[in-house]
Write a protein that holds these residues in place. Structure first.
Motif, PDB file in Angstrom:
ATOM      1  N   PRO A  26       0.798  -1.234   0.000  1.00  0.00           N
ATOM      2  CA  PRO A  26       0.000   0.000   0.000  1.00  0.00           C
ATOM      3  C   PRO A  26       0.831   1.285   0.000  1.00  0.00           C
ATOM      4  O   PRO A  26       0.326   2.340  -0.352  1.00  0.00           O
ATOM      5  N   ARG A  27       2.104   1.215   0.360  1.00  0.00           N
ATOM      6  CA  ARG A  27       2.956   2.410   0.356  1.00  0.00           C
ATOM      7  C   ARG A  27       3.561   2.703  -1.015  1.00  0.00           C
ATOM      8  O   ARG A  27       4.162   3.744  -1.218  1.00  0.00           O
ATOM      9  N   SER A  28       3.397   1.787  -1.939  1.00  0.00           N
ATOM     10  CA  SER A  28       3.962   1.944  -3.282  1.00  0.00           C
ATOM     11  C   SER A  28       3.114   2.899  -4.115  1.00  0.00           C
ATOM     12  O   SER A  28       1.888   2.921  -4.000  1.00  0.00           O
ATOM     13  N   ALA A  33      -5.915   0.395  -4.674  1.00  0.00           N
ATOM     14  CA  ALA A  33      -6.740  -0.354  -3.730  1.00  0.00           C
ATOM     15  C   ALA A  33      -7.999  -0.923  -4.373  1.00  0.00           C
ATOM     16  O   ALA A  33      -8.448  -2.018  -4.023  1.00  0.00           O
ATOM     17  N   ALA A  34      -8.596  -0.222  -5.324  1.00  0.00           N
ATOM     18  CA  ALA A  34      -9.836  -0.679  -5.961  1.00  0.00           C
ATOM     19  C   ALA A  34      -9.640  -2.010  -6.683  1.00  0.00           C
ATOM     20  O   ALA A  34     -10.572  -2.815  -6.768  1.00  0.00           O
ATOM     21  N   ILE A  35      -8.461  -2.264  -7.187  1.00  0.00           N
ATOM     22  CA  ILE A  35      -8.184  -3.519  -7.902  1.00  0.00           C
ATOM     23  C   ILE A  35      -8.211  -4.697  -6.935  1.00  0.00           C
ATOM     24  O   ILE A  35      -8.689  -5.774  -7.270  1.00  0.00           O
ATOM     25  N   PHE A  36      -7.735  -4.496  -5.710  1.00  0.00           N
ATOM     26  CA  PHE A  36      -7.625  -5.593  -4.758  1.00  0.00           C
ATOM     27  C   PHE A  36      -8.948  -5.949  -4.097  1.00  0.00           C
ATOM     28  O   PHE A  36      -9.007  -6.869  -3.287  1.00  0.00           O
ATOM     29  N   GLU A  37     -10.024  -5.247  -4.450  1.00  0.00           N
ATOM     30  CA  GLU A  37     -11.357  -5.639  -3.998  1.00  0.00           C
ATOM     31  C   GLU A  37     -11.839  -6.854  -4.794  1.00  0.00           C
ATOM     32  O   GLU A  37     -12.807  -7.494  -4.419  1.00  0.00           O
ATOM     33  N   HIS A  38     -11.178  -7.147  -5.911  1.00  0.00           N
ATOM     34  CA  HIS A  38     -11.509  -8.282  -6.779  1.00  0.00           C
ATOM     35  C   HIS A  38     -10.348  -9.272  -6.754  1.00  0.00           C
ATOM     36  O   HIS A  38      -9.219  -8.913  -6.451  1.00  0.00           O
TER      37      HIS A  38
END
Length: 90
Positions: A26-28, A33-38
């Motif tokens: 997450p620091r990159s 973040a929206a991609i990792f909901e899938h």
């Protein structure tokens, strides 16, 4: 009147387009973040990998942890593996 089925396109949330460069950290600056909901998958040279921390499709590489080795902050050390990279939604 027809009922909506779970397989209906309107029932599924819209998936954002997968970027060329993506990181799990997450620091990159390459973290979205929206991609990792899938649930997403990565193929390297036609073989699916489950340990990818970061990838770049245009440059053709993935970064994976180097065994159990960690740096002084406790984060895994990453090695870069080159090849044909493909990202997809599962």
């Amino acid at each position: 009147m027809t009922e909506a089925t779970p397989n209906d396109q309107a029932a599924q949330p819209a998936r954002p387009e997968l970027p060329d460069h993506l990181s799990v950290d997450p620091r990159s600056p390459h973290h979205v973040a929206a991609i990792f909901e899938h649930d997403i998958g990565i193929r390297l040279n036609g073989k699916e990998r489950h340990d990818v921390e970061e990838y770049c499709i245009s440059e053709g590489w993935v970064k994976v942890p180097a065994g159990k080795t960690v740096d002084r902050k406790g984060k895994p050390l990453l090695i870069k593996i080159k090849g044909a990279v493909e990202a997809f939604y599962r």
